[in-house]
Write a protein that holds these residues in place. Structure first.
Motif, PDB file in Angstrom:
ATOM      1  N   TYR A  59      -2.000  -4.606  -4.256  1.00  6.40           N
ATOM      2  CA  TYR A  59      -1.829  -4.230  -2.854  1.00  6.40           C
ATOM      3  C   TYR A  59      -3.182  -3.952  -2.195  1.00  6.40           C
ATOM      4  N   ARG A  60      -4.097  -3.360  -2.955  1.00 10.01           N
ATOM      5  CA  ARG A  60      -5.435  -3.103  -2.403  1.00 10.01           C
ATOM      6  C   ARG A  60      -6.130  -4.428  -2.062  1.00 10.01           C
TER       7      ARG A  60
ATOM      8  N   ARG B 294      -4.646  -5.785   1.101  1.00  7.08           N
ATOM      9  CA  ARG B 294      -5.144  -5.069   2.286  1.00  7.08           C
ATOM     10  C   ARG B 294      -6.533  -5.533   2.649  1.00  7.08           C
ATOM     11  N   GLU B 295      -7.393  -5.697   1.652  1.00  6.65           N
ATOM     12  CA  GLU B 295      -8.760  -6.108   1.908  1.00  6.65           C
ATOM     13  C   GLU B 295      -8.832  -7.523   2.475  1.00  6.65           C
TER      14      GLU B 295
ATOM     15  N   ILE C 158      -1.735  -7.493   4.281  1.00  3.56           N
ATOM     16  CA  ILE C 158      -0.772  -6.411   4.455  1.00  3.56           C
ATOM     17  C   ILE C 158      -1.478  -5.198   5.032  1.00  3.56           C
ATOM     18  N   GLU C 159      -0.686  -4.244   5.495  1.00  2.28           N
ATOM     19  CA  GLU C 159      -1.219  -2.969   5.956  1.00  2.28           C
ATOM     20  C   GLU C 159      -0.362  -1.860   5.388  1.00  2.28           C
ATOM     21  N   THR C 160      -0.967  -0.705   5.127  1.00  8.04           N
ATOM     22  CA  THR C 160      -0.266   0.419   4.517  1.00  8.04           C
ATOM     23  C   THR C 160      -0.295   1.604   5.463  1.00  8.04           C
TER      24      THR C 160
ATOM     25  N   SER D  38       4.019  -0.314   2.579  1.00  8.81           N
ATOM     26  CA  SER D  38       3.156  -1.450   2.891  1.00  8.81           C
ATOM     27  C   SER D  38       3.979  -2.581   3.486  1.00  8.81           C
TER      28      SER D  38
ATOM     29  N   ARG E 116       1.187  -7.779   7.603  1.00  7.08           N
ATOM     30  CA  ARG E 116       0.616  -7.560   8.933  1.00  7.08           C
ATOM     31  C   ARG E 116       1.274  -8.467   9.966  1.00  7.08           C
TER      32      ARG E 116
ATOM     33  N   PRO F 254      -9.358  -6.062  10.077  1.00  9.47           N
ATOM     34  CA  PRO F 254      -8.583  -5.920   8.834  1.00  9.47           C
ATOM     35  C   PRO F 254      -8.800  -7.063   7.861  1.00  9.47           C
TER      36      PRO F 254
ATOM     37  N   GLY G 177     -11.164  -6.203   5.432  1.00 11.21           N
ATOM     38  CA  GLY G 177     -10.821  -5.034   4.632  1.00 11.21           C
ATOM     39  C   GLY G 177     -11.181  -3.727   5.293  1.00 11.21           C
TER      40      GLY G 177
ATOM     41  N   ARG H 297     -10.751  -0.749   8.480  1.00 11.87           N
ATOM     42  CA  ARG H 297      -9.671  -0.071   9.192  1.00 11.87           C
ATOM     43  C   ARG H 297      -9.993   0.031  10.677  1.00 11.87           C
TER      44      ARG H 297
END
Length: 444
Positions: free
Chosen positions: A55-56, A59-60, A64-66, A72, A75, A194, A197, A199
């Protein structure tokens, strides 16, 4: 949840690839909620830390976004997959004012500039090992920066403004870092951050640009960079004025290690002065592209900044594309020295259309924003309804969701190809779409 799509994999890289494949194929639609990490780990028979690592990675990559306990999700616009927003289908006979393009009639012809570039190339063909920036272009760019009060610094050339912004952010930030970004703001930046990676910390915008208090809050919350549009802000038309620049410089003075990225894409088609924020923080860059004034396909931007930032940008560029075509650089030199664009005339042309539409809407009781550039931003209650009703009236406009994070719904109208005599009819159609049943009458 996932419904019929099954995530597979035993390693973090395989799990991430499985999710990304589902997003790319459309099986995992934007907004899809992914399983909690422990739940997915149990189904796959792996350690929860393995799923956490997957998941990390997602996101990077901007897939996806958490959101804390909410879990999660895919996006809305997963930036590292082919799932870009589908283009609006514009029926025959409908005027398309949604795409943000300049008026082709106000763009200069490129034949002469490209021919001049070809002649220069014939005299001295570009080979490996030459300077990445044509000296004449560096000189002209530096003179332009100095005339606008931008501090002295080296000059680099990138393939457009977004390429420059990406390279500057990548020069200093790492996945997980926060970036203060205008809200509403340029959709490509909202996707880029995003995808790197990073925010997003949204910063409210009014007609004078980023609101100083909102910038202060974002920096206090840990934003390591701030991206600001100097003039012709997309989508609102905001422009940073003298008083706002003073307020923002005072805020930035309290955060000298913050990276400032200033996008001045409007310099060649806006007649408002530049009130730059550069020179306050230790790390900064200002970027100017040629797209809106000379043509979107002329993929070139010049940027300057502090020595460390520019050294990192140019160093990384050497390990990628190497340089931006010197043929394009020669062409831009020719365009700049020949005065191919009458900046004042272009600014007046866009201003008549933009100011006319803003004024006509306000006469009908519809608040609208557009201080500079070629876009008008109209807050609405229902984006989809307004877009649909305007399409039925013969106008295709852009839904505001593409440009916002926390700010309310709106639509963007690009006025570059709207003739002055069309403004009253367009304003009446917008007023009727914003408030159905009123037939565009005035609201008091």
């Amino acid at each position: 949840m996932l419904e019929d799509y099954r995530i597979l994999g035993r390693r973090a890289s395989d799990i991430a690839a499985s999710v990304e494949a589902g997003v790319g194929s459309g099986a995992l639609a934007p907004g899809t909620l992914l399983p909690p990490m422990r739940e997915l780990a149990g189904v796959l028979g792996v350690n929860p830390n393995t799923v956490a690592a997957a998941y990390r990675t997602l996101r990077e990559r901007g897939v996806i976004e958490t959101d804390g306990r909410r879990g999660s999700r895919v996006r809305p616009r997963p930036s590292s997959t082919p799932r870009d927003a589908p283009p609006m289908t514009v029926p025959a006979g409908v005027r398309d004012i949604s795409a943000g393009n300049p008026d082709v009639a106000l763009l200069p012809a490129l034949e002469g500039a490209l021919a001049a570039a070809a002649r220069r190339y014939a005299q001295a063909p570009t080979l490996y090992g030459e300077a990445p920036v044509v000296p004449d272009l560096a000189r002209l760019a530096r003179a332009g920066f100095e005339a606008d009060g931008v501090p002295a610094g080296p000059v680099a050339v990138t393939s457009g403004a977004l390429d420059g912004i990406e390279r500057v952010l990548s020069a200093h930030l790492r996945p997980g870092d926060a970036v203060a970004v205008e809200d509403p703001g340029w959709g490509s930046v909202l996707d880029l951050v995003p995808a790197l990676g990073l925010r997003i910390l949204p910063v409210a915008v009014d007609d004078d640009g980023p609101v100083a208090g909102a910038v202060e809050r974002a920096l206090a919350e840990g934003a390591r960079a701030l991206v600001v549009t100097a003039r012709a802000q997309n989508p609102t038309g905001a422009a940073v004025g003298e008083a706002r620049a003073r307020e923002l410089r005072e805020v930035l003075a309290g955060y000298p290690e913050v990276l400032l990225v200033e996008d001045d894409h409007g310099h060649s088609f806006v007649d408002l002065p530049l009130w730059t924020l550069t020179g306050v923080t230790r790390k900064w860059a200002l970027i100017r592209s040629t797209a809106k004034a000379y043509g979107p396909d002329l993929r070139l931007a010049v940027l300057t900044g502090d020595e460390v930032t520019l050294d990192r940008v140019r160093g990384r560029q050497r390990l990628g594309p190497g340089w931006v075509s010197r043929l394009l650089q020669y062409a831009v030199v020719e365009l700049w020295t020949s005065g191919a664009v009458d900046r004042a005339a272009v600014a007046r042309a866009y201003g008549v259309r933009r100011d006319g539409l803003v004024g006509a809407l306000r006469e009908r009781g519809v608040p609208a924003h557009g201080r500079s550039g070629m876009n008008v931003w109209v807050p609405v209650a229902d984006e989809t309804g307004v877009v649909t009703r305007l399409l039925a009236e013969g106008w295709a406009v852009a839904a505001g969701a593409r440009f916002r994070v926390e700010t309310g719904p709106a639509v963007r109208l690009t006025v570059s190809q709207v003739a002055a005599e069309e403004v009253p009819g367009l304003a009446a159609a917008v007023a009727a779409a914003v408030r159905p049943g009123t037939s565009g009458v005035r609201y008091d």
